[in-house]
Design an enzyme around this catalytic site. Sequence first.
Site, PDB file in Angstrom:
ATOM      1  CD  GLU A 346      -2.658  -1.585   2.328  1.00 25.24           C
ATOM      2  OE1 GLU A 346      -2.188  -1.159   3.403  1.00 25.24           O
ATOM      3  OE2 GLU A 346      -3.611  -2.369   2.280  1.00 25.24           O
ATOM      4  CG  ASP A 370      -3.238  -4.301   8.420  1.00 22.54           C
ATOM      5  OD1 ASP A 370      -2.480  -3.485   7.902  1.00 22.54           O
ATOM      6  OD2 ASP A 370      -4.397  -4.507   8.023  1.00 22.54           O
ATOM      7  CG  HIS A 538       0.415  -0.692   7.684  1.00 26.86           C
ATOM      8  ND1 HIS A 538       0.471   0.095   6.548  1.00 26.86           N
ATOM      9  CD2 HIS A 538      -0.619  -1.538   7.501  1.00 26.86           C
ATOM     10  CE1 HIS A 538      -0.495  -0.266   5.712  1.00 26.86           C
ATOM     11  NE2 HIS A 538      -1.170  -1.246   6.272  1.00 26.86           N
TER      12      HIS A 538
END
Length: 603
Positions: A346, A370, A538
């Site tokens: 991401e 995550d 994260h």
Amino acid sequence: MSTNNSPLSVFNGSLPKIGIRPTIDGRLGGVRESLEDQTMNLAKRVADLVCENLRYPNGDPVECVIAEACIGGVAEANACEDLFRRENVGVSLTVTPCWCYGSETMDMDPLRPKAVFGFNGTERPGAVYLAAVLAGHTQKGIPAFGIYGRDVQNAGDGAMPDDVERKILDFVRCGLATAIMRGKAYLSMGGTSMGIAGSMIDYAFWEKWFGMRVEDIDMSEFVGRMKKGQFDQAEYEKALSWVKENCPEGKDYNSDETKRSREQIDSEWSDSVKMALIARDLMVGNPKLAEMGLGEQAQGHQAIASGFQGQRQWTDHFPNGDFLEAILNTSFDWNGKRAPYIVATENDALNAATMLCGNLLTNTAQVFADLRTYWSADAVASACDGYQLDGLASDGLLHLINSGPATLDGTGRQTASDGTPTMKPFWEISDDEVQECLKATTWHPSITEYFPGGGLSTRYKTRGGMRATMTRINLIDGLGPALQIAEGHTVELPDHVHDALDDRTNPSWPTTWFAPTLTGRGAFTSTYEVMNHWGANHCVMTTGHVGHLFITLASMLRIPVYMHNVDESRVFRPSAWNAFGTDNLESADFRACQNFGPLYGRR
């Protein structure tokens, strides 16, 4: 010769060396002459210690450069500086057994991490010089680390005490990390992903704190290279064959209505392999492209780290980046074992920065995840027919899992010398361990609702008992970057418990169960409070209890640490930090970092 069998790396060519500066009492007529051999021999012992114990990320032993003569004054200091510039010295370590003239012999380069080792012997006042020169560094705003053995040694003692060895090696590891990243690039492949703040690239952060530049490419570059065949065709065929043999497909968790055809999934595999090749070529270049007449593309972006935007502008139409990210972050692929590339899911550049730190400090692959869920013991018991967490997990667990997969090294199928799971530098990984990592990983058709463009996602669960460190750099308005650290262990749950918990989120993604070490203080009063105090969605997991290395590196870069569970005895920062407080060290760290400013900042 490099241990790395891949020519496609930012670690080829000249890498920064460690400069050893033997300083000496400059008074000729008996004093200096009596100290020449002792001082130079001390420098040689320190150089041997470094070269025998530390390696560059490509597997080569770290190189040291020793000043050609002992440094007794400014003329010899300047001669040493000229040598260091010619030899690409990125880290400075001054050593002495005696008194020297502090401001005349010190290293004045403000950007080169530096330490001073004052031999603890009573025959000559090495400790006096250490104190004097550190005071000079502090007064001049050029922070330096002080290294001084706990026990007094005899002048001729050639032994290196354990505490001195540890500090020298820790300092060099961290200093080398700053030197290696300097001048390299972060490659932003795409833009902001789903509004995630970490993927809103902050150029000033990379430039001022890491000494790096940011390079940008639009994701249409992938489409163009895929359509035009701008990748090594022979390597593509080799990679696709390797994937078919070594990347077993697992269960398709899509509903019957959203399952994709065999033909479609085969096409997604093909595209995923091409994407991995293209992302790597974008980062580090590829001479094969020059042979194809693509001279500009062959150069790459000299990216030591990168991020792939993926969701959603890419993944709504094309296969996700899961294979790309997983295989590049891993210490092996179809070409064999090699240094892992750093690729953030991401395009979370802040997680990429943290991954880069962990990689350079340990030479190992990094887990991107995550910080998805805190599971209390009661919640686990309720969801799993009364199963009781115990041992390291008795206060609950943190579920590390992400739709962009983590390195395959994160399966924990590599083993340390004491038999515990770990992640190793690529040159220490055995062929059997490579196969174990591959066998522990299954590849699943991505969930169509999440990824309309398809792709393959990894599934594995990390073995329990790995010593690990969870980290994250966050950006705070008005403050700048700040670092969080949580040392702990991975935990392995029984299959039925793991499946019951894992199925509640997405079973096609890799999972690590993590139990932080609790101290009873601050954010570490409970596992819940660790989760509650974490600054972003994260995190990064690095093998080993290496929080102390992150703290030392952060102080070099001037990034304060606002949450950690590292014992105070392991914390090593520049001596100037003492002037900002010796009781509440966390607050002192903030004041010191603010005072000196980012390492590469322009004030």
